[in-house]
Design an enzyme around this catalytic site. Sequence first.
Site, mmCIF file in Angstrom:
data_model
loop_
_atom_site.group_PDB
_atom_site.id
_atom_site.type_symbol
_atom_site.label_atom_id
_atom_site.label_comp_id
_atom_site.label_asym_id
_atom_site.label_seq_id
_atom_site.Cartn_x
_atom_site.Cartn_y
_atom_site.Cartn_z
ATOM 1 N N GLY A 135 -0.120 0.546 6.245
ATOM 2 C CA GLY A 135 -0.560 -0.278 7.320
ATOM 3 C C GLY A 135 -1.590 -1.266 6.838
ATOM 4 O O GLY A 135 -2.110 -1.291 5.904
ATOM 5 N N ASP A 136 -1.770 -2.290 7.549
ATOM 6 C CA ASP A 136 -2.460 -3.652 7.446
ATOM 7 C C ASP A 136 -2.825 -4.268 8.602
ATOM 8 O O ASP A 136 -1.832 -4.196 9.549
ATOM 9 C CB ASP A 136 -2.107 -4.251 6.280
ATOM 10 C CG ASP A 136 -3.141 -5.165 5.752
ATOM 11 O OD1 ASP A 136 -4.150 -4.761 4.912
ATOM 12 O OD2 ASP A 136 -3.163 -6.516 5.969
ATOM 13 N N SER A 137 -4.052 -4.742 8.754
ATOM 14 C CA SER A 137 -4.345 -5.763 9.791
ATOM 15 C C SER A 137 -4.918 -7.073 9.393
ATOM 16 O O SER A 137 -5.570 -7.076 8.109
ATOM 17 C CB SER A 137 -5.370 -5.181 10.933
ATOM 18 O OG SER A 137 -4.873 -3.910 11.401
ATOM 19 N N LYS A 179 0.748 -1.233 0.027
ATOM 20 C CA LYS A 179 0.025 -0.057 -0.280
ATOM 21 C C LYS A 179 0.929 1.542 0.045
ATOM 22 O O LYS A 179 0.655 2.384 -0.501
ATOM 23 C CB LYS A 179 -0.839 0.084 1.330
ATOM 24 C CG LYS A 179 -1.946 -0.985 1.340
ATOM 25 C CD LYS A 179 -2.692 -1.190 2.596
ATOM 26 C CE LYS A 179 -3.652 -2.158 2.586
ATOM 27 N NZ LYS A 179 -4.494 -2.381 3.802
ATOM 28 N N ALA A 185 0.366 -4.565 11.141
ATOM 29 C CA ALA A 185 1.557 -4.144 10.589
ATOM 30 C C ALA A 185 1.844 -2.817 10.033
ATOM 31 O O ALA A 185 0.913 -2.211 9.772
ATOM 32 C CB ALA A 185 1.881 -5.022 9.409
#
Length: 194
Positions: A70-72, A54, A107
């Site tokens: 960011g990512d979850s 991203k 993250a």
Amino acid sequence: MIVLASQSASRKAMLDAAGIAYEAQSSDVDEGAIKRELIGVPGGDVATILAEAKALPVSVGVPGKLVLGGDSLVEVGGRQFDKPVSREQAAEHLRFFSGQRMNLHSAAVLVRDGITVWRHCETARLDVRQLSDSFIDSYLNREWPAVSGCVGVFRIEALGVQLFERIEGSHFTVLGMPLLAVLAALRAQGELEA
């Protein structure tokens, strides 16, 4: 000022509360295509790869600026879960989560000029209590569609807290970003005062 490669309300709220100056830009990344390439990869690694995917394209358009991606990702019972695409799928997810441990990987990466300068992932462990079908129905009556954008079908700052009997890990990680580590990285990159 940094660039947040996301329109996530939760990530924006955390940065706002921490007093971080940022501008937000969406990243049009095909997360599904990336995930299909990562079958069998541990959840924390998948979240980190997605966060980086991203941030990288946004970085190209903002030379010299630090971009935060960011990512979850949620794992339960050895399965990785995406955001529910319908209320029916949300109910299926909640029935599957019932009585199990949820690992929530959040993250974050920092990219400048197309080069990743920092990456980090934290995992929170959330023990989901036994959920009755009637609870799931009434919960979704109150929380849908607000939780449609939430990978674990909950907002911890709202009624989602009722899903759990125990949570281990940072509150910020549960919200979707390892904020304390991000703040330390921003200081190391000279974006915040030490």
